[in-house]
Design an enzyme around this catalytic site. Structure first.
Site, short mmCIF file in Angstrom:
data_model
loop_
_atom_site.label_atom_id
_atom_site.label_comp_id
_atom_site.label_asym_id
_atom_site.label_seq_id
_atom_site.Cartn_x
_atom_site.Cartn_y
_atom_site.Cartn_z
N ASP A 50 0.86 -1.17 0.00
CA ASP A 50 0.00 0.00 0.00
C ASP A 50 0.91 1.23 0.00
O ASP A 50 2.10 1.13 0.33
CB ASP A 50 -0.89 -0.05 1.24
CG ASP A 50 -1.72 1.19 1.38
OD1 ASP A 50 -2.33 1.62 0.38
OD2 ASP A 50 -1.76 1.75 2.49
N ASP B 79 0.03 5.05 1.10
CA ASP B 79 -0.07 6.00 2.22
C ASP B 79 -0.09 5.26 3.55
O ASP B 79 -0.95 4.41 3.79
CB ASP B 79 -1.33 6.85 2.05
CG ASP B 79 -1.36 7.54 0.68
OD1 ASP B 79 -0.37 8.19 0.33
OD2 ASP B 79 -2.37 7.40 -0.03
#
Ligand code: MG
Ligand code: ZN
Length: 176
Positions: free
Chosen positions: A8, A10
């Site tokens: 992922d 952020d």
């Protein structure tokens, strides 16, 4: 076959902006801060033969609160700074019915088909339930970076850690 660590963006690669207990993406390149142990962790994973593929939901584009250009500029900055092989970005929102918005596994499966990735030897690392479920739906092992956000928690992640560096330790111990 290849193996990969799906990441992922952020909260995993760069610091998420936390407001009222929930994480948000940085609004600009200037606001984008690569987390402290990320460069070293990615270098170690790369040295052990993992493809590094960032899979990110950016629904603020569909919601009209940020632009695709802004998201791409942040991706380009991260790409220029780190040994990431590929970015796969979902610009949709939940109502759009795409197959790339996590927890759907479309982006992971498309990358797997392209690079001939063995999902049983691959990992998904994320800081939200959607990341963990996407990894589970794609057949990967999953690692949850837990910041204690005030939101739905993932179920049955294979490992829970505090940073990508710790996630890399788990991955490299797991496979030996
Ligand atoms: Mg995140
Ligand atoms: Zn999508």
């Amino acid at each position: 076959m290849a193996k990969a660590v799906f990441l992922d963006r952020d909260g995993v690669i760069n610091r998420a902006i936390v407001r009222e207990g929930k994480p948000y993406p940085p609004a600009t390149v200037e606001e984008t801060e690569i987390l402290p142990d990320v460069a070293e962790a990615l270098k170690r994973l790369k040295a052990h033969g993992y493809l590094l593929i960032v899979v990110t939901n950016q629904p603020d584009v569909a919601r009209g609160t940020t632009s695709r250009e802004t998201v791409e500029a942040i991706n380009a900055y991260l790409s220029a700074s780190l040994p990431i092989d590929e970015f796969r970005t979902c610009y949709h929102d939940s109502g759009d019915g795409c197959d790339c918005r996590k927890p759907r596994p479309g982006s992971l499966l498309a990358a797997a088909a392209l690079h001939d990735i063995d999902m049983s030897r691959s990992f998904m690392v994320g800081d939200r339930w959607r990341d963990v479920e996407a990894g589970q739906n794609a057949g990967c092992k999953t690692i949850f970076i837990d910041y204690g956000y005030c939101e739905k928690q993932p179920e049955a992640a294979d490992c829970r850690v505090s940073s990508l560096g710790k996630a890399a330790n788990y991955i490299l111990e797991e496979v030996q």
